[in-house]
Design an enzyme around this catalytic site. Sequence first.
Site, PDB file in Angstrom:
ATOM      1  N   TYR A   1       0.839  -1.214   0.000  1.00 57.41           N
ATOM      2  CA  TYR A   1       0.000   0.000   0.000  1.00 57.41           C
ATOM      3  C   TYR A   1       0.871   1.261   0.000  1.00 57.41           C
ATOM      4  O   TYR A   1       0.617   2.203  -0.759  1.00 57.41           O
ATOM      5  CB  TYR A   1      -0.901  -0.047   1.237  1.00 57.41           C
ATOM      6  CG  TYR A   1      -1.938   1.053   1.324  1.00 57.41           C
ATOM      7  CD1 TYR A   1      -3.093   1.009   0.535  1.00 57.41           C
ATOM      8  CD2 TYR A   1      -1.783   2.115   2.210  1.00 57.41           C
ATOM      9  CE1 TYR A   1      -4.053   2.004   0.631  1.00 57.41           C
ATOM     10  CE2 TYR A   1      -2.734   3.112   2.314  1.00 57.41           C
ATOM     11  CZ  TYR A   1      -3.877   3.048   1.519  1.00 57.41           C
ATOM     12  OH  TYR A   1      -4.822   4.046   1.623  1.00 57.41           O
TER      13      TYR A   1
ATOM     14  N   LYS B   1       0.863   4.270  -2.767  1.00 59.44           N
ATOM     15  CA  LYS B   1       0.453   5.638  -2.434  1.00 59.44           C
ATOM     16  C   LYS B   1       1.619   6.619  -2.621  1.00 59.44           C
ATOM     17  O   LYS B   1       1.404   7.797  -2.876  1.00 59.44           O
ATOM     18  CB  LYS B   1      -0.120   5.684  -1.013  1.00 59.44           C
ATOM     19  CG  LYS B   1      -1.423   4.892  -0.876  1.00 59.44           C
ATOM     20  CD  LYS B   1      -2.504   5.414  -1.810  1.00 59.44           C
ATOM     21  CE  LYS B   1      -3.775   4.600  -1.792  1.00 59.44           C
ATOM     22  NZ  LYS B   1      -4.795   5.119  -2.710  1.00 59.44           N
TER      23      LYS B   1
HETATM   24  P1  NAP Z   1     -13.332   2.004   0.928  1.00 60.91           P
HETATM   25  O1  NAP Z   1     -14.346   2.412   1.938  1.00 60.91           O
HETATM   26  O2  NAP Z   1     -12.753   0.642   1.006  1.00 60.91           O
HETATM   27  O3  NAP Z   1     -13.970   2.245  -0.518  1.00 60.91           O
HETATM   28  C1  NAP Z   1     -13.219   1.977  -1.664  1.00 60.91           C
HETATM   29  C2  NAP Z   1     -14.157   1.788  -2.822  1.00 60.91           C
HETATM   30  O4  NAP Z   1     -13.366   1.474  -3.981  1.00 60.91           O
HETATM   31  C3  NAP Z   1     -15.131   0.618  -2.604  1.00 60.91           C
HETATM   32  O5  NAP Z   1     -16.430   1.002  -2.968  1.00 60.91           O
HETATM   33  C4  NAP Z   1     -14.574  -0.449  -3.531  1.00 60.91           C
HETATM   34  O6  NAP Z   1     -15.551  -1.299  -4.107  1.00 60.91           O
HETATM   35  C5  NAP Z   1     -13.979   0.396  -4.639  1.00 60.91           C
HETATM   36  N1  NAP Z   1     -13.013  -0.387  -5.404  1.00 60.91           N
HETATM   37  C6  NAP Z   1     -12.076  -1.255  -4.934  1.00 60.91           C
HETATM   38  N2  NAP Z   1     -11.415  -1.821  -5.941  1.00 60.91           N
HETATM   39  C7  NAP Z   1     -11.929  -1.311  -7.087  1.00 60.91           C
HETATM   40  C8  NAP Z   1     -11.681  -1.533  -8.456  1.00 60.91           C
HETATM   41  N3  NAP Z   1     -10.749  -2.402  -8.862  1.00 60.91           N
HETATM   42  N4  NAP Z   1     -12.396  -0.833  -9.365  1.00 60.91           N
HETATM   43  C9  NAP Z   1     -13.349   0.024  -8.977  1.00 60.91           C
HETATM   44  N5  NAP Z   1     -13.659   0.278  -7.692  1.00 60.91           N
HETATM   45  C10 NAP Z   1     -12.955  -0.398  -6.756  1.00 60.91           C
HETATM   46  O7  NAP Z   1     -12.092   3.013   0.926  1.00 60.91           O
HETATM   47  P2  NAP Z   1     -11.944   4.503   1.510  1.00 60.91           P
HETATM   48  O8  NAP Z   1     -11.503   4.390   2.912  1.00 60.91           O
HETATM   49  O9  NAP Z   1     -13.137   5.303   1.172  1.00 60.91           O
HETATM   50  O10 NAP Z   1     -10.682   5.001   0.678  1.00 60.91           O
HETATM   51  C11 NAP Z   1     -10.825   5.641  -0.589  1.00 60.91           C
HETATM   52  C12 NAP Z   1      -9.438   6.022  -1.096  1.00 60.91           C
HETATM   53  O11 NAP Z   1      -8.776   6.846  -0.136  1.00 60.91           O
HETATM   54  C13 NAP Z   1      -8.506   4.824  -1.320  1.00 60.91           C
HETATM   55  O12 NAP Z   1      -7.694   5.054  -2.447  1.00 60.91           O
HETATM   56  C14 NAP Z   1      -7.668   4.797  -0.065  1.00 60.91           C
HETATM   57  O13 NAP Z   1      -6.434   4.192  -0.280  1.00 60.91           O
HETATM   58  C15 NAP Z   1      -7.531   6.273   0.228  1.00 60.91           C
HETATM   59  N6  NAP Z   1      -7.253   6.537   1.640  1.00 60.91           N
HETATM   60  C16 NAP Z   1      -8.118   6.159   2.612  1.00 60.91           C
HETATM   61  C17 NAP Z   1      -7.799   6.415   3.944  1.00 60.91           C
HETATM   62  C18 NAP Z   1      -8.716   6.017   5.073  1.00 60.91           C
HETATM   63  O14 NAP Z   1      -8.285   6.205   6.221  1.00 60.91           O
HETATM   64  N7  NAP Z   1      -9.909   5.529   4.850  1.00 60.91           N
HETATM   65  C19 NAP Z   1      -6.599   7.036   4.266  1.00 60.91           C
HETATM   66  C20 NAP Z   1      -5.738   7.407   3.250  1.00 60.91           C
HETATM   67  C21 NAP Z   1      -6.066   7.158   1.932  1.00 60.91           C
HETATM   68  P3  NAP Z   1     -16.013  -2.659  -3.322  1.00 60.91           P
HETATM   69  O15 NAP Z   1     -16.894  -2.160  -2.231  1.00 60.91           O
HETATM   70  O16 NAP Z   1     -16.755  -3.446  -4.323  1.00 60.91           O
HETATM   71  O17 NAP Z   1     -14.757  -3.308  -2.866  1.00 60.91           O
END
Ligand code: NAP
Length: 246
Positions: free
Chosen positions: A154, A158
């Site tokens: 990861y 990133k």
């Molecule tokens: P999340 O709740 O897991 O949501 C991610 C979404 O992306 C889910 O709806 C998932 O679909 C979809 N997805 C996964 N693989 C995919 C693919 N191959 N094609 C299309 N859609 C896909 O994640 P989040 O926490 O909102 O995070 C969103 C972004 O912010 C990510 O890039 C993450 O790395 C970044 N981020 C998050 C955090 C945090 O603390 N949450 C911190 C830093 C960065 P499914 O439901 O079907 O799997």
Amino acid sequence: MRLKDKVAIITGAGRGIGEFTAKRFAQEGAKVVVADLNEADVNKVVEEIKADGGQALGVIVNVTDREQVDKMIADTLEHFGGLDILVNNAGITADNTLLKMTQEEWDRVINVNLTGVFHCGQAAAKVMAEKGSGVILNASSVVGLYGNFGQTNYAATKWGVIGMTKTWAKELGKKGIRVNAVAPGFIVTPMTAKMPEKVLDMMKEKSPLRTLGYPEDIANAYLYLASDEARFVTGTVLSVDGGVVL
Ligand code: NAP
């Protein structure tokens, strides 16, 4: 309205940060493409945006598949007649320490978080370059800036996203396209729900603000960077992390 009549694709918009970003953009007048793997989630978000008076199109897409990404762009152009903003938000984790990480865990995360961003960024940039304007926003992470225990794959993606952001900003600026990244800290979403409670408590304690972030905090950062208020901002990484690394 800060995004009036702009057409915005948000990947991974079925839940979490992407869902809130899609809804926030729609409230600001954008025509939103809710793009995600999960059909039920996509339909739910689209219906909620429409019920709130916004405009939305649902697209089922796996960002690792170039044909599906090209179709997402074609559907967007056909339905909304253009493309102004791409938020490369879809991302996954598959955590393990370096000594235990499998090849499959490595490949899976690289495919979605790096190759997926490449596919969507390249496909969108072609349309935007022809038009002479556009905004691409990429999801990095505090982990992409500082690393994190158990997240070799990861962190590499990133960190890589920041490299792509800066490179695209240099290449695409003369075509009228701005490219920026957002580096969220620990945000309360289904992704972080998988993390042990004690790690989340520790993150809260480490932040000078003594709180975790919420998807709205990141949606607002994307909103600023997508809007004309950020017309002179490109190639940057906006940390939205409650000061957790200070
Ligand atoms: P999340 O709740 O897991 O949501 C991610 C979404 O992306 C889910 O709806 C998932 O679909 C979809 N997805 C996964 N693989 C995919 C693919 N191959 N094609 C299309 N859609 C896909 O994640 P989040 O926490 O909102 O995070 C969103 C972004 O912010 C990510 O890039 C993450 O790395 C970044 N981020 C998050 C955090 C945090 O603390 N949450 C911190 C830093 C960065 P499914 O439901 O079907 O799997």
